[in-house]
Motif scaffolding. Structure first.
Motif, PDB file in Angstrom:
ATOM      1  N   UNK A  36       0.852  -1.178   0.000  1.00  0.00           N
ATOM      2  CA  UNK A  36       0.000   0.000   0.000  1.00  0.00           C
ATOM      3  C   UNK A  36       0.896   1.239   0.000  1.00  0.00           C
ATOM      4  N   UNK A  37       0.303   2.399  -0.251  1.00  0.00           N
ATOM      5  CA  UNK A  37       1.069   3.650  -0.181  1.00  0.00           C
ATOM      6  C   UNK A  37       1.716   3.805   1.201  1.00  0.00           C
ATOM      7  N   UNK A  38       0.934   3.514   2.237  1.00  0.00           N
ATOM      8  CA  UNK A  38       1.423   3.681   3.611  1.00  0.00           C
ATOM      9  C   UNK A  38       2.631   2.786   3.884  1.00  0.00           C
ATOM     10  N   UNK A  39       2.540   1.516   3.507  1.00  0.00           N
ATOM     11  CA  UNK A  39       3.660   0.587   3.736  1.00  0.00           C
ATOM     12  C   UNK A  39       4.850   0.969   2.854  1.00  0.00           C
ATOM     13  N   UNK A  40       4.578   1.364   1.607  1.00  0.00           N
ATOM     14  CA  UNK A  40       5.665   1.780   0.713  1.00  0.00           C
ATOM     15  C   UNK A  40       6.450   2.944   1.317  1.00  0.00           C
ATOM     16  N   UNK A  41       5.749   3.928   1.859  1.00  0.00           N
ATOM     17  CA  UNK A  41       6.428   5.065   2.496  1.00  0.00           C
ATOM     18  C   UNK A  41       7.281   4.595   3.662  1.00  0.00           C
ATOM     19  N   UNK A  42       6.738   3.653   4.440  1.00  0.00           N
ATOM     20  CA  UNK A  42       7.475   3.129   5.597  1.00  0.00           C
ATOM     21  C   UNK A  42       8.727   2.380   5.159  1.00  0.00           C
ATOM     22  N   UNK A  43       8.655   1.759   3.969  1.00  0.00           N
ATOM     23  CA  UNK A  43       9.794   0.985   3.462  1.00  0.00           C
ATOM     24  C   UNK A  43      10.719   1.831   2.579  1.00  0.00           C
ATOM     25  N   UNK A  44      10.486   3.144   2.577  1.00  0.00           N
ATOM     26  CA  UNK A  44      11.374   4.040   1.838  1.00  0.00           C
ATOM     27  C   UNK A  44      11.071   4.158   0.362  1.00  0.00           C
ATOM     28  N   UNK A  89       6.068 -10.065   3.256  1.00  0.00           N
ATOM     29  CA  UNK A  89       5.278 -10.497   4.417  1.00  0.00           C
ATOM     30  C   UNK A  89       4.634  -9.305   5.123  1.00  0.00           C
ATOM     31  N   UNK A  90       5.263  -8.141   5.023  1.00  0.00           N
ATOM     32  CA  UNK A  90       4.713  -6.935   5.641  1.00  0.00           C
ATOM     33  C   UNK A  90       3.550  -6.357   4.827  1.00  0.00           C
ATOM     34  N   UNK A  91       3.428  -6.795   3.577  1.00  0.00           N
ATOM     35  CA  UNK A  91       2.437  -6.214   2.657  1.00  0.00           C
ATOM     36  C   UNK A  91       1.194  -7.069   2.476  1.00  0.00           C
ATOM     37  N   UNK A  92       1.311  -8.371   2.664  1.00  0.00           N
ATOM     38  CA  UNK A  92       0.230  -9.291   2.290  1.00  0.00           C
ATOM     39  C   UNK A  92      -1.031  -9.050   3.111  1.00  0.00           C
ATOM     40  N   UNK A  93      -2.149  -8.981   2.402  1.00  0.00           N
ATOM     41  CA  UNK A  93      -3.456  -8.977   3.040  1.00  0.00           C
ATOM     42  C   UNK A  93      -3.887 -10.445   3.156  1.00  0.00           C
ATOM     43  N   UNK A  94      -3.989 -10.942   4.395  1.00  0.00           N
ATOM     44  CA  UNK A  94      -4.252 -12.369   4.618  1.00  0.00           C
ATOM     45  C   UNK A  94      -5.741 -12.707   4.628  1.00  0.00           C
ATOM     46  N   UNK A  95      -6.578 -11.740   4.285  1.00  0.00           N
ATOM     47  CA  UNK A  95      -8.021 -11.980   4.208  1.00  0.00           C
ATOM     48  C   UNK A  95      -8.325 -12.993   3.093  1.00  0.00           C
ATOM     49  N   UNK A  96      -9.304 -13.865   3.324  1.00  0.00           N
ATOM     50  CA  UNK A  96      -9.733 -14.836   2.315  1.00  0.00           C
ATOM     51  C   UNK A  96     -11.140 -14.456   1.853  1.00  0.00           C
ATOM     52  N   UNK A  97     -11.303 -14.264   0.532  1.00  0.00           N
ATOM     53  CA  UNK A  97     -12.594 -13.899  -0.044  1.00  0.00           C
ATOM     54  C   UNK A  97     -13.196 -15.087  -0.797  1.00  0.00           C
TER      55      UNK A  97
END
Length: 318
Positions: A101-109, A216-224
């Motif tokens: 996500x944008x938020x995680x990308x920013x956190x990862x530089x 692993x920090x990015x994956x959405x583990x929700x099952x649809x």
């Protein structure tokens, strides 16, 4: 209205569909991707027609600003164009990937994340792809399954046919499979984390780099229940496929004249030709053709566009 010179990317997994689909006189082999409209640094497409011919997409944005992209988009993205449009032809399975996500990308530089969508074109009869999780797993189980080559068992797999749509919000695991031919609409971003690559080696005999921890920090583990986007195809009217903060996309399948009204829309519009051919005329009288394999950028200050012919096309904007 602007057309662009495509950036044809030869890849180890590329097939032979893109050149004829785009009606190009080219002998380039194993073209896996055609970047149709791109403002990605060092991979910017150039205008192919009119007085702006030869200028890059980002130069066009900096010259025309909100007239081209819309007031809110210019305020939000500045001189960077917000969407990347591609055609992809996979002769082999692509690696299993995820985007932040944008938020995680920013956190990862990184500058931003990546949300995208696929529209399946005329693919091989047995073409398959992975999209999303089919069973619940934990982050620790995910890492273990990557290590022992069982990660595919946790993924939802689909046999695909022309017209299928898959939405890939950041965090959703996915992979394009052998025989898939598709159009991809995505945020302007080059951030991809490779989860698994089937233990394949490159031309030098090395395994390709995996990004297990970052992924692993990015994956959405929700099952649809399903990851295929449902819609009902209609003739001579737009059918919305995806609407998200990054783009809205509809499909049109026309065989009679149609006028698209953009007078209330504060955004550029991109039309992507999928099958057939039509004449496109804007409210200033500017006219061009749009046929399968072509992509057209319509500036935000355009009020209406008349489309006449027999054409299936995607329409997308921010």
């Amino acid at each position: 209205m602007y057309k662009f010179k495509p950036l044809l990317k030869t890849t180890i997994w590329g097939g032979d569909k893109i050149i004829p689909f785009k009606h190009l006189d080219s002998r380039q082999q194993q073209v896996g991707e055609s970047w149709e409209i791109s403002g990605v640094k060092d991979n910017e497409t150039q205008v192919a027609n009119g007085p702006m011919a030869g200028k890059s997409l980002n130069q066009l944005v900096s010259l025309q600003g909100e007239k081209l992209v819309g007031r809110q988009n210019y305020s939000r993205f500045g001189n960077e164009f917000p969407l990347l449009i591609k055609f992809i032809d996979a002769r082999q399975d692509l690696s299993i990937q995820v985007h932040p996500t944008d938020e995680i990308a920013h956190r990862q530089g990184k500058e931003r994340g990546k949300t995208e969508m696929w529209y399946i074109m005329d693919s091989a009869p047995d073409a398959k792809l992975y999209c999303g999780l089919r069973k619940k797993i934990t982050p620790d189980e995910y890492k273990h399954m990557v290590e022992n080559d069982t990660i595919c068992e946790a993924l939802a797999q689909y046999t695909v046919s022309e017209g299928d749509v898959f939405f890939l919000p950041a965090g959703r695991i996915h992979a394009i499979g052998t025989g898939c031919f598709l159009a991809e609409i995505q945020q302007t971003s080059d951030v991809t984390y490779r989860i698994y690559d089937y233990k394949r080696r490159d031309k030098d005999g090395n395994y390709r780099q995996l990004h297990t921890q970052e992924a692993s920090e990015c994956i959405n583990y929700e099952v649809l229940p399903t990851y295929r986007t449902p819609y009902e195809a209609q003739k001579n009217q737009g059918v919305e496929l995806v609407s998200c903060p990054y783009f809205t996309t509809a499909v049109y399948d026309i065989d009679e004249p149609m006028t698209l009204d953009y007078s209330e829309l504060d955004s550029f519009v991109i039309l992507v030709g999928m099958k057939g051919e039509a004449t496109v005329t804007d409210d200033q009288g500017q006219q061009t053709t749009l046929h399968e394999g072509e992509t057209l950028l319509i500036p935000a200050n355009t009020q209406t566009v008349a489309v006449e012919g027999t054409l299936k096309f995607l329409e997308t904007y921010v």
